[in-house]
Design a protein around this motif. Structure first.
Motif, PDB file in Angstrom:
ATOM      1  N   ALA A  49       0.844  -1.199   0.000  1.00 48.27           N
ATOM      2  CA  ALA A  49       0.000   0.000   0.000  1.00 48.27           C
ATOM      3  C   ALA A  49       0.880   1.250   0.000  1.00 48.27           C
ATOM      4  N   LEU A  50       0.492   2.239  -0.788  1.00 49.51           N
ATOM      5  CA  LEU A  50       1.191   3.513  -0.849  1.00 49.51           C
ATOM      6  C   LEU A  50       0.404   4.544  -0.061  1.00 49.51           C
ATOM      7  N   SER A  51       1.094   5.430   0.617  1.00 46.75           N
ATOM      8  CA  SER A  51       0.437   6.490   1.369  1.00 46.75           C
ATOM      9  C   SER A  51       0.105   7.633   0.411  1.00 46.75           C
ATOM     10  N   THR A  52      -1.175   7.913   0.252  1.00 48.65           N
ATOM     11  CA  THR A  52      -1.621   8.955  -0.668  1.00 48.65           C
ATOM     12  C   THR A  52      -2.424  10.007   0.086  1.00 48.65           C
ATOM     13  N   SER A  53      -2.530  11.188  -0.522  1.00 51.32           N
ATOM     14  CA  SER A  53      -3.272  12.261   0.129  1.00 51.32           C
ATOM     15  C   SER A  53      -4.523  12.654  -0.644  1.00 51.32           C
ATOM     16  N   ASP A  54      -4.478  12.621  -1.964  1.00 48.57           N
ATOM     17  CA  ASP A  54      -5.608  13.037  -2.787  1.00 48.57           C
ATOM     18  C   ASP A  54      -5.567  12.306  -4.122  1.00 48.57           C
ATOM     19  N   VAL A  55      -6.715  12.289  -4.788  1.00 43.88           N
ATOM     20  CA  VAL A  55      -6.811  11.785  -6.159  1.00 43.88           C
ATOM     21  C   VAL A  55      -7.570  12.827  -6.962  1.00 43.88           C
ATOM     22  N   MET A  56      -7.054  13.144  -8.134  1.00 44.48           N
ATOM     23  CA  MET A  56      -7.705  14.123  -8.999  1.00 44.48           C
ATOM     24  C   MET A  56      -7.745  13.553 -10.413  1.00 44.48           C
ATOM     25  N   TYR A  57      -8.843  13.762 -11.101  1.00 40.51           N
ATOM     26  CA  TYR A  57      -8.953  13.381 -12.510  1.00 40.51           C
ATOM     27  C   TYR A  57      -8.821  14.650 -13.333  1.00 40.51           C
ATOM     28  N   ALA A  58      -7.991  14.597 -14.374  1.00 38.75           N
ATOM     29  CA  ALA A  58      -7.754  15.773 -15.208  1.00 38.75           C
ATOM     30  C   ALA A  58      -7.985  15.412 -16.663  1.00 38.75           C
ATOM     31  N   GLY A  59      -8.642  16.311 -17.390  1.00 42.26           N
ATOM     32  CA  GLY A  59      -8.903  16.111 -18.811  1.00 42.26           C
ATOM     33  C   GLY A  59      -8.243  17.199 -19.636  1.00 42.26           C
ATOM     34  N   MET A 123      -7.565  11.770 -20.685  1.00 39.42           N
ATOM     35  CA  MET A 123      -7.929  11.742 -19.269  1.00 39.42           C
ATOM     36  C   MET A 123      -6.810  11.072 -18.477  1.00 39.42           C
ATOM     37  N   CYS A 124      -6.468  11.697 -17.356  1.00 40.75           N
ATOM     38  CA  CYS A 124      -5.443  11.169 -16.462  1.00 40.75           C
ATOM     39  C   CYS A 124      -5.988  11.148 -15.040  1.00 40.75           C
ATOM     40  N   ALA A 125      -5.589  10.136 -14.284  1.00 42.06           N
ATOM     41  CA  ALA A 125      -5.836  10.111 -12.843  1.00 42.06           C
ATOM     42  C   ALA A 125      -4.525  10.485 -12.176  1.00 42.06           C
ATOM     43  N   LEU A 126      -4.561  11.495 -11.318  1.00 44.66           N
ATOM     44  CA  LEU A 126      -3.376  11.956 -10.597  1.00 44.66           C
ATOM     45  C   LEU A 126      -3.538  11.544  -9.141  1.00 44.66           C
ATOM     46  N   VAL A 127      -2.678  10.629  -8.697  1.00 47.83           N
ATOM     47  CA  VAL A 127      -2.725  10.118  -7.330  1.00 47.83           C
ATOM     48  C   VAL A 127      -1.593  10.785  -6.564  1.00 47.83           C
TER      49      VAL A 127
END
Length: 131
Positions: A49-59, A123-127
């Motif tokens: 598991a990776l420690s993440t803070s936010d997820v954003m989708y960008a187009g 479209m990209c998912a930014l984790v």
């Protein structure tokens, strides 16, 4: 052979980082994958598991581009659709298509330029990774 019986595997990904002089470069990395289990489901393979803070989708519309800039935060950029072309400040260019994984760590220095040459929305998912 069941997933829990398989030898360790790896997930390849690209890495974009800045050196001590502020020049950005690409590298190739591998994320280790190993046996994993969830109660009630067959075994499979997964990373730690990776420690993440936010997820954003960008187009990004076809033809969108941006000159050299550093990324705002360490993140994994997952290309979901379309095509993304990044150029590191050292001049190397790589193309990312659906399924590509890029660890963006060039938060300082010259950064990278980006173009979206696809005829469709990219479209990209930014984790975002926790520090």
């Amino acid at each position: 052979m069941a997933a829990h019986e398989q030898e360790a595997q790896q997930l390849p990904y690209a890495r974009l980082y800045a050196d001590s002089e502020g020049e950005s470069h690409f590298g190739n990395e591998d994320m280790p994958l190993g046996p994993a289990e969830v109660p009630g489901a067959p075994p499979f393979i997964a990373s730690e598991a990776l420690s993440t803070s936010d997820v954003m989708y960008a187009g990004f519309e076809p033809g969108y581009s941006a000159d050299e800039h550093p990324t705002s935060a360490r993140n994994f950029c997952l290309t979901l659709s379309g095509e993304m072309e990044l150029t590191a400040s050292d001049g190397e260019t790589r193309v990312f298509t659906p399924g590509s994984v890029l660890l963006m760590e060039d938060t300082t220095g010259k950064g990278h330029a980006v173009e979206f040459p696809s005829d469709e929305l990219t479209m990209c998912a930014l984790v975002m990774l926790s520090e």
